[in-house]
Scaffold this active site. Structure first.
Site: not given
Ligand code: UD1
Length: 367
Positions: A209
């Site tokens: 991821h």
């Molecule tokens: C975040 C953390 C990372 C951790 C990971 C675990 C930061 C910078 N990164 O990364 O360290 O290892 O979480 O999962 O904080 N999304 C959904 N549903 C959700 C949450 C997110 O669909 O419940 C999608 C969204 O489109 C979002 C993307 O996932 O844009 C990424 O989510 P985000 O929280 O920005 O960062 P992660 O890549 O999950």
């Protein structure tokens, strides 16, 4: 002493669950410790958030800031703004953050600017790779932390090198491992095991991821291809993170042995790790779990903030070149994998040690 406990994203939930449990037990026994669980809403899906609350027996958050997704600065800004309002309205005595996600850094900053003490659980770990958003979050959070709770002695040394004092650093162990050990007899085989006829020790688990691996289409596709080929006919179970899902369409056909599934709840995911032939991942937390479960682990990154998983655990740093994956998997089909040991104080009692320190602070405050 009122402590705000911040949880925002998936890897936070298993770190705070045992701390909450220990605080509740101590408060029942008369300690003057109170907490508010604050969910920032960084992760909000049932599969990324709610299922962890249910399975880990966590109380519903006292407050949910509901920030949702967005570019990192926007997300951090929204968290700071909303948490600041909470702090203005009813300031706690301490803000306790865990790990290295955006929510960790944003809440630490908001609290510190209001003159509230910050405690950081999993402080001091460093990958040395400043291109990772998590490394930036670690450095910024630790630069304003008052009380550091560390998972290793090395993390304490890293903090001292930046000027932290001995009496600010508490080497307590790893709360993520507390959760692993508490739940080890409750693990559940996910449906995919029966559906695909998976046999223990005969399948791989893969998770990817990190932006560096999944955001660039070409890199992501070559990596997935290399993993599928390197598994030499064994099935590869791949729970797809939402960030990764966005790029899956670009795969030019899904290799036959790649089994794509939704993000798994905690008990099902750990079942898969425990029973896997090996884990292939770019997560940091998973390397810790694999080490304690003594399962071979290959990390598709060039650095790690958790060197103990490589030095004494089962983890090997493979790097991000897809061509390196096949050769790195070879020992699993021949000479075998190195056997790992469990790092010091990863014994299931880290949260108790953290709450010992918090209770002593509460007593001092009351005196
Ligand atoms: C975040 C953390 C990372 C951790 C990971 C675990 C930061 C910078 N990164 O990364 O360290 O290892 O979480 O999962 O904080 N999304 C959904 N549903 C959700 C949450 C997110 O669909 O419940 C999608 C969204 O489109 C979002 C993307 O996932 O844009 C990424 O989510 P985000 O929280 O920005 O960062 P992660 O890549 O999950």
């Amino acid at each position: 002493m009122l402590i705000d406990i911040i949880a925002g994203a998936r890897p936070n939930f298993m770190k705070v669950a045992p701390i909450i449990r220990s605080i509740e037990a101590r408060a029942m026994a008369g300690a003057s410790l109170e907490y508010r669980l604050i969910h920032t809403g960084q992760h909000y899906d049932k599969r990324m958030s709610d299922s962890f609350f249910e399975q880990l027996g966590m109380p519903a958050p006292h407050l949910n800031l509901e920030v949702g997704s967005g570019p990192q600065a926007a997300q951090a800004g929204a968290i700071m703004e909303r948490y600041e309002r909470v702090l203005l309205d009813s300031p706690p005595n301490m803000c306790l953050v865990v790990g290295d996600v955006t929510s960790t850094m944003a809440c630490a900053i908001a609290a510190k600017k209001m003159g509230i003490a910050v405690a950081h659980v999993e402080a001091g770990i460093r990958s040395g790779d400043i291109t990772m958003p998590e490394e930036i979050n670690r450095i910024l959070t630790d630069s304003i932390t008052d009380h550091f709770f560390t998972t290793t002695r090395q993390a304490g040394e890293n903090l001292k090198a930046t000027g932290a004092l001995d009496n600010q650093i508490h080497f307590v162990g790893n709360t993520m491992i507390d959760t692993l050990l508490i739940n080890i007899d409750r693990l559940r085989a996910p449906d995919v095991v029966e559906q695909q006829g998976l046999q223990a020790g005969e399948f791989f688990v893969a998770t990817l991821h990190r932006p560096a691996n999944v955001d660039v289409t070409e890199q992501f596709c070559s990596m997935m291809q290399a993993i599928a080929e390197g598994a030499s006919g064994h099935k590869v179970v791949f729970p797809v993170h939402p960030r990764t899902a966005k790029n899956l369409q670009s795969l030019n056909g899904i290799p036959d042995n790649l089994v794509l599934i939704e993000p798994q709840p905690y008990l099902e995911f750990i079942w898969l790790v425990k029973n896997a032939k090996a884990v292939i991942t770019d997560s940091g937390g998973v390397t810790e779990e694999a080490t304690v479960l003594n399962v071979p682990c290959l990390t598709l990154r060039n650095s790690t903030e958790r060197p103990e998983t490589v030095d004494i655990g089962t983890n090997v740093l493979v790097g991000t070149d897809p061509a390196a994956v096949g050769p790195a998997l070879k020992p699993l089909f021949g000479s075998g994998w190195k056997s790992g040991a469990v790092p010091e104080l990863w014994d299931g009692k880290a949260s108790e040690r953290i709450v010992d320190v918090l209770e002593a602070m509460a007593r001092e405050k009351a005196a």
